[in-house]
Design a protein around this motif. Structure first.
Motif, PDB file in Angstrom:
ATOM      1  N   SER A 123       0.828  -1.205   0.000  1.00 21.58           N
ATOM      2  CA  SER A 123       0.000   0.000   0.000  1.00 21.58           C
ATOM      3  C   SER A 123       0.861   1.254   0.000  1.00 21.58           C
ATOM      4  N   PRO A 124       0.272   2.406  -0.318  1.00 20.39           N
ATOM      5  CA  PRO A 124       1.006   3.663  -0.151  1.00 20.39           C
ATOM      6  C   PRO A 124       1.380   3.878   1.313  1.00 20.39           C
ATOM      7  N   VAL A 125       2.384   4.712   1.542  1.00 19.08           N
ATOM      8  CA  VAL A 125       2.746   5.069   2.906  1.00 19.08           C
ATOM      9  C   VAL A 125       1.523   5.654   3.601  1.00 19.08           C
ATOM     10  N   ASN A 126       1.296   5.217   4.841  1.00 22.46           N
ATOM     11  CA  ASN A 126       0.122   5.657   5.585  1.00 22.46           C
ATOM     12  C   ASN A 126       0.423   5.603   7.069  1.00 22.46           C
ATOM     13  N   VAL A 127      -0.541   6.003   7.872  1.00 23.29           N
ATOM     14  CA  VAL A 127      -0.338   6.074   9.318  1.00 23.29           C
ATOM     15  C   VAL A 127       0.061   4.716   9.900  1.00 23.29           C
ATOM     16  N   ASP A 128      -0.476   3.634   9.338  1.00 29.68           N
ATOM     17  CA  ASP A 128      -0.134   2.292   9.843  1.00 29.68           C
ATOM     18  C   ASP A 128       1.358   1.994   9.751  1.00 29.68           C
ATOM     19  N   ASP A 129       2.060   2.674   8.849  1.00 30.44           N
ATOM     20  CA  ASP A 129       3.504   2.457   8.716  1.00 30.44           C
ATOM     21  C   ASP A 129       4.268   2.938   9.939  1.00 30.44           C
ATOM     22  N   PHE A 130       3.641   3.756  10.759  1.00 24.68           N
ATOM     23  CA  PHE A 130       4.354   4.384  11.873  1.00 24.68           C
ATOM     24  C   PHE A 130       3.802   3.963  13.235  1.00 24.68           C
ATOM     25  N   ILE A 131       3.032   2.890  13.247  1.00 24.11           N
ATOM     26  CA  ILE A 131       2.536   2.364  14.511  1.00 24.11           C
ATOM     27  C   ILE A 131       2.961   0.913  14.666  1.00 24.11           C
ATOM     28  N   LYS A 132       2.849   0.419  15.874  1.00 24.89           N
ATOM     29  CA  LYS A 132       3.050  -1.004  16.128  1.00 24.89           C
ATOM     30  C   LYS A 132       1.889  -1.471  16.999  1.00 24.89           C
ATOM     31  N   LYS A 133       1.574  -2.735  16.904  1.00 26.52           N
ATOM     32  CA  LYS A 133       0.426  -3.293  17.615  1.00 26.52           C
ATOM     33  C   LYS A 133       0.911  -4.365  18.584  1.00 26.52           C
ATOM     34  N   SER A 134       0.444  -4.306  19.800  1.00 30.01           N
ATOM     35  CA  SER A 134       0.717  -5.343  20.796  1.00 30.01           C
ATOM     36  C   SER A 134      -0.592  -6.045  21.143  1.00 30.01           C
ATOM     37  N   SER A 135      -0.574  -7.376  21.121  1.00 28.49           N
ATOM     38  CA  SER A 135      -1.735  -8.127  21.581  1.00 28.49           C
ATOM     39  C   SER A 135      -1.741  -8.145  23.105  1.00 28.49           C
ATOM     40  N   MET A 136      -2.931  -8.117  23.699  1.00 26.45           N
ATOM     41  CA  MET A 136      -3.065  -8.138  25.150  1.00 26.45           C
ATOM     42  C   MET A 136      -3.976  -9.297  25.547  1.00 26.45           C
ATOM     43  N   ILE A 137      -3.515 -10.120  26.486  1.00 29.64           N
ATOM     44  CA  ILE A 137      -4.278 -11.283  26.945  1.00 29.64           C
ATOM     45  C   ILE A 137      -4.351 -11.267  28.463  1.00 29.64           C
ATOM     46  N   LEU A 138      -5.549 -11.241  28.999  1.00 29.26           N
ATOM     47  CA  LEU A 138      -5.768 -11.388  30.436  1.00 29.26           C
ATOM     48  C   LEU A 138      -6.755 -12.554  30.600  1.00 29.26           C
ATOM     49  N   TYR A 139      -6.233 -13.746  30.961  1.00 27.85           N
ATOM     50  CA  TYR A 139      -7.080 -14.930  31.107  1.00 27.85           C
ATOM     51  C   TYR A 139      -7.508 -15.049  32.565  1.00 27.85           C
ATOM     52  N   SER A 140      -8.761 -15.275  32.775  1.00 27.00           N
ATOM     53  CA  SER A 140      -9.271 -15.470  34.131  1.00 27.00           C
ATOM     54  C   SER A 140      -9.036 -16.914  34.581  1.00 27.00           C
ATOM     55  N   LYS A 141      -9.165 -17.145  35.898  1.00 25.24           N
ATOM     56  CA  LYS A 141      -9.036 -18.498  36.412  1.00 25.24           C
ATOM     57  C   LYS A 141     -10.070 -19.421  35.766  1.00 25.24           C
ATOM     58  N   GLN A 142     -11.307 -18.946  35.657  1.00 24.45           N
ATOM     59  CA  GLN A 142     -12.368 -19.783  35.102  1.00 24.45           C
ATOM     60  C   GLN A 142     -12.070 -20.163  33.651  1.00 24.45           C
ATOM     61  N   ALA A 143     -11.548 -19.202  32.907  1.00 21.77           N
ATOM     62  CA  ALA A 143     -11.237 -19.482  31.505  1.00 21.77           C
ATOM     63  C   ALA A 143     -10.153 -20.553  31.404  1.00 21.77           C
ATOM     64  N   LEU A 144      -9.134 -20.462  32.273  1.00 28.12           N
ATOM     65  CA  LEU A 144      -8.069 -21.460  32.222  1.00 28.12           C
ATOM     66  C   LEU A 144      -8.592 -22.834  32.636  1.00 28.12           C
ATOM     67  N   LEU A 145      -9.467 -22.889  33.639  1.00 26.52           N
ATOM     68  CA  LEU A 145     -10.053 -24.160  34.057  1.00 26.52           C
ATOM     69  C   LEU A 145     -10.902 -24.761  32.938  1.00 26.52           C
ATOM     70  N   ASP A 146     -11.613 -23.898  32.215  1.00 26.70           N
ATOM     71  CA  ASP A 146     -12.490 -24.372  31.137  1.00 26.70           C
ATOM     72  C   ASP A 146     -11.704 -24.871  29.930  1.00 26.70           C
ATOM     73  N   HIS A 147     -10.578 -24.249  29.653  1.00 31.03           N
ATOM     74  CA  HIS A 147      -9.901 -24.517  28.374  1.00 31.03           C
ATOM     75  C   HIS A 147      -8.490 -25.085  28.516  1.00 31.03           C
ATOM     76  N   GLY A 148      -8.018 -25.229  29.742  1.00 33.19           N
ATOM     77  CA  GLY A 148      -6.644 -25.663  29.953  1.00 33.19           C
ATOM     78  C   GLY A 148      -6.314 -26.997  29.320  1.00 33.19           C
ATOM     79  N   HIS A 149      -7.220 -27.980  29.443  1.00 36.70           N
ATOM     80  CA  HIS A 149      -6.939 -29.309  28.884  1.00 36.70           C
ATOM     81  C   HIS A 149      -6.850 -29.273  27.352  1.00 36.70           C
ATOM     82  N   LYS A 150      -7.602 -28.398  26.726  1.00 33.37           N
ATOM     83  CA  LYS A 150      -7.516 -28.261  25.257  1.00 33.37           C
ATOM     84  C   LYS A 150      -6.149 -27.691  24.871  1.00 33.37           C
ATOM     85  N   ILE A 151      -5.686 -26.714  25.657  1.00 30.58           N
ATOM     86  CA  ILE A 151      -4.371 -26.115  25.393  1.00 30.58           C
ATOM     87  C   ILE A 151      -3.278 -27.175  25.555  1.00 30.58           C
ATOM     88  N   MET A 152      -3.381 -27.987  26.599  1.00 30.16           N
ATOM     89  CA  MET A 152      -2.406 -29.047  26.826  1.00 30.16           C
ATOM     90  C   MET A 152      -2.427 -30.074  25.694  1.00 30.16           C
TER      91      MET A 152
END
Length: 428
Positions: A375-404
């Motif tokens: 694409s042409p030069v644009n504002v996105d060329d001058f930013i960076k994006k960080s993903s943010m993850i805050l997992y709750s205890k319940q979420a880890l209990l619900d999905h932990g075995h799938k992750i393993m």
């Protein structure tokens, strides 16, 4: 200009970034500046730009910038200021916001948007000086919120007198506070690795000659770059309602940039094709940069005669041009069929220079067919994006075995155990 059928022209222009010797020279310069900093920077400035400087002369002073204002005319100042307003307004519409999404189980996911901290802007000064490139590089970075913007430009863009005053004024109007008189591959290396005088940056933007392009490629990975810019390109898609004089003038507007620039008309009208060929010859004779433009037209210019407008659209999409002008009876009706083009100009009054200088969209646009994926030069060329993850205890209990399960499927037991230790502690 040559009148050809598309199959005679060859729609895939081979991308070549310099000869082996040019690549070797660029890499040698980059390595030297990386190793010895200012010493190599000054040596290559004297050797290649014929300008002898000391380290304390590299940075342009405020007094020089103010003196430049006395050398530019008021119409230029008015035009550059209004262009800056238009460019800023356009790029402000590209701004992104951080976001967060909270789920009922307490999980919070999001994306954090932050500007880059320090950006280097290269403003060329070879066959011509380009104050407009100052605005197109600097303003999107400012809109993105980049706190440190450093500009480099060759030390003799204004000839023996030094930097072109119009570039200095454009830099001041754009708000540049840190400016150095250095160009070429040595400037790119200085921005990437830093020297005793110039602090390193996070990203380098801006077009330049082949050595600048090759140096940008050499330092990519140490810093980010916008693109590896090739010669200018324009394609005009037209029918028999178009004015041959307009088309010829627009083709030559790009041909005068560089002997390797590409200027192509795509049309199903043989009458228009012949008229444009004749008009190009007429207009060439009075063009100040006639030798450059003629070389471009003879080597890379063409009129491609198609059987229909539909075939013409297919040709355009295969060429993926930097600039595309559509001069047909109803250009808006064709817009949705254009898949690959850096910038699209619709109708007889949307001449390519409107975009180069004033309308607002960026004129630093992908070349060499790379509009297929960039694409042409644009504002996105001058930013960076960080993903943010805050997992709750319940979420880890619900999905932990799938992750393993997924971790162990990939043979990464340590990953699985990082989850298992938490589940065990919670009695799961």
């Amino acid at each position: 200009m040559k009148l050809l059928k598309p199959e005679q022209f060859g729609l895939k222009r081979e991308v070549e970034y310099g000869t082996p010797k040019q690549n070797e020279d660029a890499e040698k310069i980059v390595a030297a500046v990386k190793a010895t900093g200012d010493e190599a920077l000054l040596r290559y400035t004297e050797e290649l730009d014929r300008v002898k400087l000391t380290a304390d002369q590299l940075r342009v002073t405020e007094e020089e910038i103010q003196a430049a204002y006395a050398q530019v005319d008021q119409p230029f100042l008015d035009a550059i200021r209004e262009a800056a307003v238009n460019i800023r307004r356009f790029h402000e519409k590209q701004l992104r916001n951080s976001w967060m999404d909270l789920s009922p189980d307490g999980t919070m996911l999001g994306q954090i948007i932050r500007p880059l901290k320090r950006v280097g802007v290269y403003v060329p000064g070879g066959k011509a000086a380009y104050p407009s490139s100052v605005l197109m590089n600097v303003i999107p970075a400012q809109v993105a919120g980049v706190p440190e913007i450093v500009m480099v430009t060759p030390p003799a863009t204004g000839g023996k007198e030094g930097i072109d005053p119009f570039i200095l004024v454009a830099a001041a109007e754009a708000g540049v506070k840190e400016l150095y008189r250095v160009g070429g591959a040595q400037a790119i290396a200085a921005l990437a690795y830093g020297t005793e005088t110039i602090a390193p940056v996070d990203k380098i933007c801006g077009p330049g000659n082949i050595y600048v392009a090759l140096a940008k490629r050499a330092v990519y990975g140490v810093v980010d770059i916008d693109s590896i810019a090739g010669p200018s390109e324009i394609v005009v898609l037209a029918d028999d309602t178009a004015d041959p004089a307009y088309i010829a003038a627009d083709l030559l507007s790009q041909a005068e940039h560089d002997e390797m620039a590409s200027a192509i008309l795509v049309t199903a009208s043989e009458q228009l094709a012949q008229a444009v060929i004749a008009e190009v010859d007429i207009q060439l004779e009075s063009l100040p940069r006639v030798d450059i433009a003629r070389a471009s037209i003879e080597q890379y210019g063409a009129v491609l005669l198609t059987d229909s407008i539909e075939e013409g659209i297919n040709v355009v999409n295969q060429l993926a041009p930097e600039h595309l002008e559509i001069m047909t009876e109803d250009p808006m009706s064709l817009l949705s069929f254009i898949e690959n083009a850096g910038a699209i100009f619709l109708g007889p009054y949307s001449s390519e220079p409107v975009g180069d200088y004033f309308a607002g969209p960026n004129h630093i646009i992908p070349t060499n067919g790379t509009a297929r994926f960039s694409s042409p030069v644009n504002v996105d060329d001058f930013i960076k994006k960080s993903s943010m993850i805050l997992y709750s205890k319940q979420a880890l209990l619900d999905h932990g075995h799938k992750i393993m399960t997924l971790a162990r499927h990939e043979g990464l037991e340590g990953h699985a155990r990082a989850i298992e230790v938490r589940l065990t502690k919670e009695g799961q």
